[in-house]
Each structure stands twice: as structure tokens, then as C-alpha cells.
Design a protein around this motif. Structure first.
Motif, short mmCIF file in Angstrom:
data_model
loop_
_atom_site.label_atom_id
_atom_site.label_comp_id
_atom_site.label_asym_id
_atom_site.label_seq_id
_atom_site.Cartn_x
_atom_site.Cartn_y
_atom_site.Cartn_z
N LYS A 13 -34.87 -25.92 1.04
CA LYS A 13 -35.89 -26.25 2.04
C LYS A 13 -37.00 -27.08 1.41
O LYS A 13 -37.51 -28.02 2.03
CB LYS A 13 -36.48 -24.97 2.63
CG LYS A 13 -35.57 -24.31 3.64
CD LYS A 13 -36.24 -23.09 4.25
CE LYS A 13 -35.25 -22.25 5.00
NZ LYS A 13 -35.73 -20.86 5.16
N TRP A 43 -33.95 -33.43 8.76
CA TRP A 43 -35.26 -33.60 8.16
C TRP A 43 -35.55 -35.06 7.82
O TRP A 43 -36.67 -35.53 7.98
CB TRP A 43 -35.40 -32.73 6.91
CG TRP A 43 -36.03 -31.41 7.21
CD1 TRP A 43 -35.42 -30.19 7.20
CD2 TRP A 43 -37.39 -31.19 7.61
NE1 TRP A 43 -36.32 -29.22 7.56
CE2 TRP A 43 -37.54 -29.80 7.82
CE3 TRP A 43 -38.49 -32.02 7.81
CZ2 TRP A 43 -38.74 -29.23 8.21
CZ3 TRP A 43 -39.69 -31.46 8.21
CH2 TRP A 43 -39.80 -30.08 8.41
N SER A 61 -40.65 -24.31 4.80
CA SER A 61 -40.34 -25.59 5.44
C SER A 61 -41.36 -26.67 5.06
O SER A 61 -41.14 -27.85 5.34
CB SER A 61 -40.33 -25.45 6.96
OG SER A 61 -39.51 -24.37 7.33
#
Lengths: 348, 348
Positions: A153, A179, A321
Motif C-alpha cells: 500500500k 492507484w 493508503s
């Protein structure tokens, strides 16, 4: 498959199947060593020898249960061995037991093991009836697994489920493209920000030279801060309530780091300005713009990098995150605004 | 202090002090349960009960030693308990023993535990004499500690030695300023690269708009790749010899990711170009420049991000030093060169 297993084992497997893979119920083993409180030490050792024929997970800890399977106490085999043979189990057992509910998440569970040095922890249901034990050798995999998830992450992707070389290429793209696209869309705001100052830039193209340097310094200091806080939160060293202490620390650290980079940056512009006349006539002003911007950008990067995990946790999201690229992208846009604002005050 | 301890304990502590803190010798405990090969099961259980009076680390595994302390075999207490009382220890012990040398590094040691599910591992010296055991509850801390170190390095700083809130501010600045300054100095190359294209930029200031977007896309894809490889190396899922397999995977993944971002970027320029006439007359060419550059930059970022840990390991350095900001800084400079080269071919 279930029909092929022996009756006994089938019952166990069926019971375990109803648990999620990553909670205490899913990790526990129902084969633990049990004693009755009224047994003597000698009786208990004989009883254990009988139980040891079954494939128990561990006989290091012995769990003392009543007839309804309520957990009354625990003692270690070492304590049983070293006690007088005619003592009662009830008299030597510990009653201040660390136990966990079936639904406890594996990450929380791993903190109990890292804090206590226990080898096994009993799992109980809502009625305090004992259901099984989780042993440290299962938790060691959990600790490594959770760290891998957090590291992936932090690298701005969804955690891979299988080892790198075993992952399918399509999975690899899928875990990374999400992402990457979000960051790309976020990064577009930098184009908007620069567009806003386009006329100023046309007047002083020399400002363009230091755009990547200044925004990446903000991103780097933000990455450091966010990395520190995310890991400290994962290890439960920092909690939500520590937010003010963290702000105070990071403001001070950010100012220090900003001042150091500002000093380097100042001379980086000044010296070629004097020696090679690199940046036109206004090199001193440019050096001041770069230095002042760096202090602002690094302070802002440090502060927002450290606050982002708090914000995410506050919103009920995973602080992990707040990856390095996520923080960098956030800081890029604001870094540009700081740089151009400082430039338009001092330079234009 | 040593003088105040009992004679027995003092000898133990002195023996342990000569080991490094982070190798098997430093982690081991000399209090383990031992048996002789010629004992019967019943004798062994009685002997164990006597040993259990001392503070043994664990009696889960029993180590069978000869008179010179050579490790002959191992058996679990459960096996001893379930064996026939008159059998000899030598007949039921396992002789294929997993054992480690005193000098084994704690990270290697942790891999043995994660791979095997053992609760303890015996430590032997050069003459195969048993010195102690390392238990899994000590290793669980090592696993968490090593992960923290790697995460801090991935965030471009030296690992903190104490928890975040307990670290002194001066330590905090010291651990962070080193890498931040190195990255800053490296980032200065971006100014040099842009300076090289300054005349082209003066002709087409519109190119400036997409500088941060394009170079950060390279940095982000590089961060993902380097994060994956560093963690896979730490878990020994990827070794130096896998370099060609990794290159093949990352080229394919990089092309896919680059193509996806290129498609988004193309329309990001084209649509405002058509609707708002944002980028002058040459918006179609600009859209092509952005798209082609993105494919090149993302492919390059992915490839260099994945290769950097291999390069560091090959040089005998820690692959975990290939932090996100380090990769981003490397890719920033080359990203600029790719962007301006593509632009000068298509656009200028």
C-alpha cells in the motif's frame, strides 16, 4: 471432500469453515490440552499423557475448563511439572487469563503476541466458552503478511495476494493501474495550477527550472513523515489522540529540514549565478525565491504527510493508503502554489 | 552489576554478552530441556520433571545430547508423552534436525521460522555442540522490527531506533536530513535537464504545463515496481538469478500501464483543446506528445524501479535503500529527457 474425512475431523473442519480467514476463529486450532480444576497434579500429568496421543497443537499451555467448557484458568506444563504431585490443579492455575473473542482481527491478535511473549492464546465465544487456541507460529506469518500488505500500500498499489513471481500479469496490472490512474488524475491538477500562472512563467522562464526540484522536495519530506506515522500507527505506538504531539514535532522537524534544504538551494542558485551568470540579472532574487519556497514547501510537505494518516483513520479508512506517491501528488499541487506565490511577491 | 548476580546466572550472562544483539547467539536462551539417548521414556519424563524446576525457556522440544554436548536428536514433549514407557529416547528421537550456527543473522533466522512453523530452533557452535535455543516469541519481534526498518528505508530515511513519540527531535532530523539532502542534490539534475531545453521551452511554454504530471507518472510507476521487488527480495521470493524473469514481467506490465495512462492523458489534452481551445492551435500534436511520452516514461519508470534493487544487491548494498523518493528522483531526470526529446521530434 467433507464426506471423505473421518466423522470427527469433519465436525472440526465444518466448525472452522464458518469463520473468516483473518480472524481469531479462522486461525485457531480446536486441539488444545485441557484439564479439570479438581484433578491433582499427578492425575493431570497422567491425563495429559493420554491426551497427547491425539494430535494436539501444543501442550505447553494447559487450559482448565469446567463441564460446560467455560475457561477457568491456565497453567503451563512447566508449572504442572514442578508442582507438588498431590496439589490440586485449581490451586496452581492462573485465573488472570489473556483470552480473545472469536471475531478478533488477526492484526489486533498479532499485537497481543508481540506485547506478551505468549506462545498460545485461548479463543472464547460470547458465553466465555473455550473454542480453541491460536499459536504464535501462525501469528508469525500474520505479522509478515500484514507488513507486506502495508508495504505494498505504501508503494501505491493494492496488495498482491500471491508471491511476486507467481502472480499473473493481469493481476499485476489490475493491482497497480487503479492507484496509478488516480494519481495521474490528481497530478493533472498540477497542469491546472501551472496554467493559472502561465503568463507569469512566460515573463520568467527561468522559474521553470526549479519546478521539479521544489515540488519533489515537498513530496520527499511528506513521504518521510507519512511513512513514520503509518508504521507507528500499525505498531500502535501512535494513536488518534496523539495528533497534537505529532503536529508539534513535525512542525519543528519540518522547519529544520526546510531550513537546511533552503541553505543548499540558495547557494545552488547563487553560485552559478555569480560564476556563470546562469540565471540572468536577477539571480539573487531567484535564490531568495527558491530558498523561501523550500522552507514553505518542506514544512507543508512534512505537516500534510504526517496528518494524512490521521485524517484517513479518522474517516475510518486505512492510514496505510497514504502512500508516498499519494502524498507526493497532494504536495505537488500545493508546492506549485507556494512557489509561484512566493515568486510573484519577490520576483515579478 | 555482574558481581551481584548469582554465580550460575553470571556465567550465562557473560557467555551471552559476547554475541552480537542481532544474531542467533544473541537471541538464544541457554535454558533448554535436555535428555540422554539411553534414557527410557519413563526415565525421561521423570528427569524432565526435575529440570522443570529450573526456569527453562520451553519444554516443548527436548534435545538429546551426548556427554560432550553434541546434538544427537530432538523430540517433542508430545511425542515423549505418547510413546510406550519402556522405549528408549534414542529410538523415538528425530535425527534430521534443523539447527543454526551462532552467527546466523536474525533476518535469515526469521525466515526459518516463517517457513517451518517450528516453536524453537537449536543453536550449535562450530563443533556441532549445542549452545542454546531461539524461540519463536523472540522472532516475532524480529519480524516486526525488520519490517519497520524496511518501511522506514522505503520512506527514504534511516530507520529510527526508538518508537516515534519517544525519539528525540534531533535524532528525527538526523535520520531524515541525510536522504532528503541527497535527493535534493539529485533533484538538481532536473534543473540542469530543463536548462538544456530552455530555448525550446521559451518557444512553447505550453509544454511546461505537463512537466510535473509526466515525471510524477514515471516516479509513481517506478515506486510500485521497486516496492514489489524489495519486499519480494526481503521475503526471499525473488533472488538475483530471477532478474530476467523480472525484466520480462515488468516490460509487459510497464507497457500496459503506460498505454492506459497514455489514453487518459491523450483525451485530457484533446478535449479541453477542442472545447476551450486551451492549448493553442497545436493541441492535437500536444496530445500526441503527452501520450507518447507517458508510454516511454512509465515503461522506463517501471523497468528502472524494478532493476534498482537488483543493482543495489549486486553491489552488496541493501536493496531496501531503493526508496520511493530515490526512484522518483532518478526517473524525474530521465523522464524530462524523454518528454523533451519526444516534444522536439513531434512538436517543435
Amino acid at each position: 471432500v467433507l464426506a471423505l474425512l473421518e466423522e470427527n475431523m469433519r465436525r472440526e473442519v465444518t466448525a472452522l469453515l464458518k469463520y473468516a480467514e483473518d480472524d481469531a476463529g479462522g486461525l485457531m486450532n480446536p486441539r488444545y490440552a485441557r484439564l479439570r480444576p479438581e484433578m491433582t497434579v499427578d492425575e493431570a500429568i497422567r491425563y495429559l499423557r493420554k491426551q497427547a496421543q491425539e494430535r494436539l497443537e501444543t501442550i505447553y499451555y494447559l487450559y482448565v475448563l469446567d463441564k460446560e467448557q467455560h475457561l477457568l484458568g491456565v497453567l503451563s506444563l512447566r508449572e504442572l511439572f514442578s508442582a507438588a504431585p498431590d496439589k490440586k490443579v485449581a490451586d496452581i492455575m492462573h485465573t488472570d487469563i489473556i483470552k480473545v473473542p472469536e471475531q478478533m482481527d488477526q492484526e489486533k491478535l498479532s499485537h497481543i503476541f508481540t506485547r506478551t511473549n505468549l506462545i498460545a492464546v485461548p479463543v472464547v465465544d460470547g458465553d466465555q466458552k473455550m473454542k480453541g487456541i491460536v499459536t504464535v507460529d501462525d501469528i508469525i506469518d500474520v505479522v509478515a503478511e500484514e507488513a507486506t500488505e502495508d508495504i505494498h500500500k505504501a508503494g501505491a498499489m493494492e496488495p498482491l495476494e500471491s508471491p511476486y513471481l507467481q502472480s499473473k500479469l493481469s493481476e499485476m496490472v489490475k493491482k497497480r493501474v487503479g492507484w496509478l490512474s488516480i494519481l495521474f488524475l490528481g497530478g493533472m491538477l498540477t497542469a491546472t495550477a501551472i496554467g493559472y500562472f502561465e503568463d507569469d512563467l512566460a515573463k520568467a522562464v527561468v522559474l521553470v527550472l526549479f519546478i521539479p526540484l521544489i515540488i519533489s522536495s515537498g513530496g520527499n519530506s511528506g513521504t518521510q513523515a507519512t511513512t513514520l506515522i503509518i508504521r507507528a500507527m500499525a505498531l500502535e505506538e501512535v494513536r488518534l489522540g496523539d495528533v497534537w504531539r505529532v503536529i508539534r514535532r513535525e512542525v519543528l522537524v519540518g522547519l529544520c529540514l526546510g531550513a537546511i534544504l533552503a541553505a543548499i538551494g540558495f547557494f545552488r542558485v547563487l553560485i552559478p549565478g555569480i560564476v556563470f551568470h546562469s540565471y540572468g540579472d536577477h539571480y539573487v532574487l531567484l535564490a531568495i525565491v527558491v530558498a523561501v519556497s523550500l522552507i514553505g514547501v518542506v514544512l507543508w510537505g512534512t505537516l500534510s504527510g504526517s496528518m494524512l494518516p490521521f485524517l484517513l483513520r479518522r474517516l475510518g479508512l486505512d492510514p496505510a493508503s497514504a502512500s508516498a506517491p499519494f502524498v507526493a501528488t497532494l504536495v505537488d499541487v500545493t508546492g506549485l502554489l507556494i512557489y509561484f506565490t512566493v515568486a510573484s511577491i519577490i520576483f515579478l
